[in-house]
Write a protein that holds these residues in place. Structure first.
Motif, PDB file in Angstrom:
ATOM      1  N   ALA A  79      20.636 -15.127  49.926  1.00 10.71           N
ATOM      2  CA  ALA A  79      21.627 -16.187  49.729  1.00 10.71           C
ATOM      3  C   ALA A  79      22.833 -16.025  50.652  1.00 10.71           C
ATOM      4  O   ALA A  79      23.553 -16.987  50.909  1.00 10.71           O
ATOM      5  N   LYS A  80      23.043 -14.808  51.145  1.00  7.91           N
ATOM      6  CA  LYS A  80      24.202 -14.546  52.013  1.00  7.91           C
ATOM      7  C   LYS A  80      23.768 -13.588  53.123  1.00  7.91           C
ATOM      8  O   LYS A  80      24.256 -12.467  53.222  1.00  7.91           O
ATOM      9  N   SER A  81      22.850 -14.049  53.958  1.00  3.85           N
ATOM     10  CA  SER A  81      22.238 -13.186  54.966  1.00  3.85           C
ATOM     11  C   SER A  81      23.212 -12.698  56.034  1.00  3.85           C
ATOM     12  O   SER A  81      22.957 -11.688  56.681  1.00  3.85           O
ATOM     13  N   GLU A  82      24.339 -13.389  56.211  1.00  4.24           N
ATOM     14  CA  GLU A  82      25.299 -12.944  57.225  1.00  4.24           C
ATOM     15  C   GLU A  82      26.066 -11.694  56.776  1.00  4.24           C
ATOM     16  O   GLU A  82      26.625 -10.980  57.596  1.00  4.24           O
ATOM     17  N   ASP A  83      26.083 -11.418  55.482  1.00  6.98           N
ATOM     18  CA  ASP A  83      26.759 -10.236  54.940  1.00  6.98           C
ATOM     19  C   ASP A  83      25.952  -9.696  53.757  1.00  6.98           C
ATOM     20  O   ASP A  83      26.352  -9.837  52.605  1.00  6.98           O
ATOM     21  N   PRO A  84      24.794  -9.080  54.039  1.00  6.91           N
ATOM     22  CA  PRO A  84      23.921  -8.639  52.937  1.00  6.91           C
ATOM     23  C   PRO A  84      24.571  -7.594  52.027  1.00  6.91           C
ATOM     24  O   PRO A  84      24.410  -7.658  50.811  1.00  6.91           O
ATOM     25  N   LEU A  85      25.307  -6.643  52.603  1.00 12.15           N
ATOM     26  CA  LEU A  85      25.964  -5.646  51.763  1.00 12.15           C
ATOM     27  C   LEU A  85      27.007  -6.314  50.882  1.00 12.15           C
ATOM     28  O   LEU A  85      27.090  -6.031  49.683  1.00 12.15           O
ATOM     29  N   GLY A  86      27.770  -7.223  51.448  1.00 13.67           N
ATOM     30  CA  GLY A  86      28.765  -7.954  50.667  1.00 13.67           C
ATOM     31  C   GLY A  86      28.125  -8.728  49.529  1.00 13.67           C
ATOM     32  O   GLY A  86      28.682  -8.816  48.435  1.00 13.67           O
ATOM     33  N   ALA A  87      26.942  -9.278  49.780  1.00 15.26           N
ATOM     34  CA  ALA A  87      26.235 -10.035  48.749  1.00 15.26           C
ATOM     35  C   ALA A  87      25.812  -9.122  47.594  1.00 15.26           C
ATOM     36  O   ALA A  87      25.961  -9.480  46.425  1.00 15.26           O
ATOM     37  N   VAL A  88      25.292  -7.947  47.930  1.00 13.94           N
ATOM     38  CA  VAL A  88      24.878  -7.001  46.894  1.00 13.94           C
ATOM     39  C   VAL A  88      26.101  -6.516  46.118  1.00 13.94           C
ATOM     40  O   VAL A  88      26.079  -6.463  44.883  1.00 13.94           O
ATOM     41  N   ILE A  89      27.165  -6.194  46.828  1.00 15.32           N
ATOM     42  CA  ILE A  89      28.391  -5.743  46.163  1.00 15.32           C
ATOM     43  C   ILE A  89      28.907  -6.827  45.218  1.00 15.32           C
ATOM     44  O   ILE A  89      29.281  -6.539  44.082  1.00 15.32           O
ATOM     45  N   ALA A  90      28.923  -8.066  45.690  1.00 19.07           N
ATOM     46  CA  ALA A  90      29.481  -9.170  44.901  1.00 19.07           C
ATOM     47  C   ALA A  90      28.740  -9.363  43.573  1.00 19.07           C
ATOM     48  O   ALA A  90      29.356  -9.590  42.539  1.00 19.07           O
ATOM     49  N   PHE A  91      27.408  -9.272  43.605  1.00 21.91           N
ATOM     50  CA  PHE A  91      26.700  -9.466  42.337  1.00 21.91           C
ATOM     51  C   PHE A  91      26.676  -8.187  41.511  1.00 21.91           C
ATOM     52  O   PHE A  91      26.826  -8.219  40.291  1.00 21.91           O
ATOM     53  N   TYR A  92      26.491  -7.037  42.159  1.00 20.38           N
ATOM     54  CA  TYR A  92      26.322  -5.788  41.424  1.00 20.38           C
ATOM     55  C   TYR A  92      27.613  -5.368  40.732  1.00 20.38           C
ATOM     56  O   TYR A  92      27.610  -4.980  39.565  1.00 20.38           O
ATOM     57  N   LEU A  93      28.718  -5.426  41.458  1.00 20.89           N
ATOM     58  CA  LEU A  93      30.002  -4.982  40.915  1.00 20.89           C
ATOM     59  C   LEU A  93      30.787  -6.169  40.358  1.00 20.89           C
ATOM     60  O   LEU A  93      31.950  -6.376  40.684  1.00 20.89           O
ATOM     61  N   SER A  94      30.122  -6.934  39.501  1.00 22.64           N
ATOM     62  CA  SER A  94      30.744  -8.115  38.909  1.00 22.64           C
ATOM     63  C   SER A  94      30.771  -7.994  37.386  1.00 22.64           C
ATOM     64  O   SER A  94      29.967  -7.277  36.788  1.00 22.64           O
ATOM     65  N   MET A  95      31.687  -8.720  36.792  1.00 21.85           N
ATOM     66  CA  MET A  95      31.763  -8.745  35.335  1.00 21.85           C
ATOM     67  C   MET A  95      30.513  -9.401  34.732  1.00 21.85           C
ATOM     68  O   MET A  95      30.090  -9.039  33.641  1.00 21.85           O
ATOM     69  N   ASP A  96      29.919 -10.348  35.461  1.00 21.56           N
ATOM     70  CA  ASP A  96      28.677 -10.957  34.977  1.00 21.56           C
ATOM     71  C   ASP A  96      27.575  -9.906  34.853  1.00 21.56           C
ATOM     72  O   ASP A  96      26.882  -9.826  33.843  1.00 21.56           O
ATOM     73  N   HIS A  97      27.412  -9.090  35.900  1.00 21.71           N
ATOM     74  CA  HIS A  97      26.385  -8.051  35.876  1.00 21.71           C
ATOM     75  C   HIS A  97      26.696  -7.025  34.786  1.00 21.71           C
ATOM     76  O   HIS A  97      25.784  -6.520  34.117  1.00 21.71           O
ATOM     77  N   ARG A  98      27.957  -6.729  34.590  1.00 24.43           N
ATOM     78  CA  ARG A  98      28.373  -5.807  33.527  1.00 24.43           C
ATOM     79  C   ARG A  98      27.818  -6.271  32.179  1.00 24.43           C
ATOM     80  O   ARG A  98      27.404  -5.468  31.352  1.00 24.43           O
ATOM     81  N   GLY A  99      27.808  -7.574  31.947  1.00 31.60           N
ATOM     82  CA  GLY A  99      27.368  -8.105  30.668  1.00 31.60           C
ATOM     83  C   GLY A  99      25.868  -8.269  30.521  1.00 31.60           C
ATOM     84  O   GLY A  99      25.385  -8.573  29.433  1.00 31.60           O
ATOM     85  N   GLU A 100      25.123  -8.045  31.561  1.00 36.06           N
ATOM     86  CA  GLU A 100      23.668  -8.245  31.524  1.00 36.06           C
ATOM     87  C   GLU A 100      22.950  -6.989  31.047  1.00 36.06           C
ATOM     88  O   GLU A 100      22.425  -6.223  31.838  1.00 36.06           O
ATOM     89  N   LYS A 101      22.899  -6.815  29.758  1.00 39.91           N
ATOM     90  CA  LYS A 101      22.282  -5.596  29.221  1.00 39.91           C
ATOM     91  C   LYS A 101      20.759  -5.595  29.388  1.00 39.91           C
ATOM     92  O   LYS A 101      20.173  -4.574  29.721  1.00 39.91           O
ATOM     93  N   MET A 102      20.116  -6.737  29.186  1.00 41.33           N
ATOM     94  CA  MET A 102      18.647  -6.784  29.246  1.00 41.33           C
ATOM     95  C   MET A 102      18.110  -6.951  30.662  1.00 41.33           C
ATOM     96  O   MET A 102      16.981  -6.543  30.938  1.00 41.33           O
ATOM     97  N   ASP A 103      18.871  -7.567  31.531  1.00 38.65           N
ATOM     98  CA  ASP A 103      18.379  -7.857  32.873  1.00 38.65           C
ATOM     99  C   ASP A 103      19.157  -7.134  33.961  1.00 38.65           C
ATOM    100  O   ASP A 103      18.857  -7.287  35.135  1.00 38.65           O
ATOM    101  N   GLY A 104      20.157  -6.376  33.583  1.00 43.72           N
ATOM    102  CA  GLY A 104      20.985  -5.686  34.556  1.00 43.72           C
ATOM    103  C   GLY A 104      20.309  -4.456  35.132  1.00 43.72           C
ATOM    104  O   GLY A 104      19.132  -4.180  34.884  1.00 43.72           O
ATOM    105  N   CYS A 105      21.089  -3.699  35.851  1.00 45.72           N
ATOM    106  CA  CYS A 105      20.584  -2.517  36.552  1.00 45.72           C
ATOM    107  C   CYS A 105      19.943  -1.513  35.589  1.00 45.72           C
ATOM    108  O   CYS A 105      20.599  -1.012  34.677  1.00 45.72           O
ATOM    109  N   PRO A 106      18.672  -1.191  35.800  1.00 48.62           N
ATOM    110  CA  PRO A 106      18.006  -0.222  34.928  1.00 48.62           C
ATOM    111  C   PRO A 106      18.538   1.202  35.094  1.00 48.62           C
ATOM    112  O   PRO A 106      18.468   1.997  34.159  1.00 48.62           O
TER     113      PRO A 106
END
Length: 192
Positions: A79-106
């Motif tokens: 979705a953000k190929s011009e800044d792949p690391l930024g894209a991963v950081i944006a979703f991973y270190l987000s409050m949304d991801h924090r709340g994803e207990k069932m689908d978040g980072c294993p």
């Protein structure tokens, strides 16, 4: 009633997918086979036709959870190929991801549990972690491959630690501060 091979294979995949999500939410020991199979829409007796043991399922579900995480990283970078690391950081270190207990980072959801599991569960996590490291290493523009690997390890460790800490605290402002601080440190470490 006898189940066809195709249906049995579909049932197995369903159980692995459901276990992947429920283990992340409740931990490996936080759900029994009866409840897990009920959540998959199957009987407990069907479990033993599909898996050697709960440990066998835990290893397969861990593999599936890590595959799911890798797919999420890929989707973010696509979705953000011009800044792949930024894209991963944006979703991973987000409050949304924090709340994803069932689908978040294993790794965050099950890391300490996985450390107490058998070698098959650990192997599933290890394979997924190595894939994350390879992906992160590819994002880091370094001439020295070994240096890139060390930076990838530091970045992954920082991201996992920050997300873990953000989930441990009740205060949403403190949780967000952990994520924001990690975002800054990861960008600095990567030279982004």
């Amino acid at each position: 009633m006898r189940v066809s091979r195709i249906q049995a294979a579909e049932n197995r995949e369903t159980v692995i997918n459901v276990a992947s999500r429920l283990f992340r939410e409740r931990g490996f020991d936080g759900i029994g086979l009866k409840d897990l199979m009920e959540a998959a829409g199957l009987t407990q007796g069907a479990f033993y036709k599909q898996f050697a043991s709960k440990d066998d399922l835990a290893a397969q579900a861990s593999r599936r959870a890590m595959e799911s995480a890798t797919l999420r990283w890929s989707a973010a970078t696509a979705a953000k190929s011009e800044d792949p690391l930024g894209a991963v950081i944006a979703f991973y270190l987000s409050m949304d991801h924090r709340g994803e207990k069932m689908d978040g980072c294993p790794i965050v959801a099950l890391g300490s549990d996985a450390a107490r599991q058998g070698s098959d569960v650990k192997a599933s996590f290890e394979a997924g972690i190595k894939e994350h490291l390879e992906t992160l290493g590819g994002f880091i523009d370094e001439a020295n491959g070994e240096e890139s690997g060390k930076k990838a390890m530091a970045i992954l460790s920082t991201m996992v630690g920050a997300l873990t800490l953000s989930r441990v605290v009740n205060d949403p402002d403190l949780a967000e501060a952990f994520l924001d601080a990690a975002t800054e440190q990861v960008r600095e470490a990567a030279g982004a």
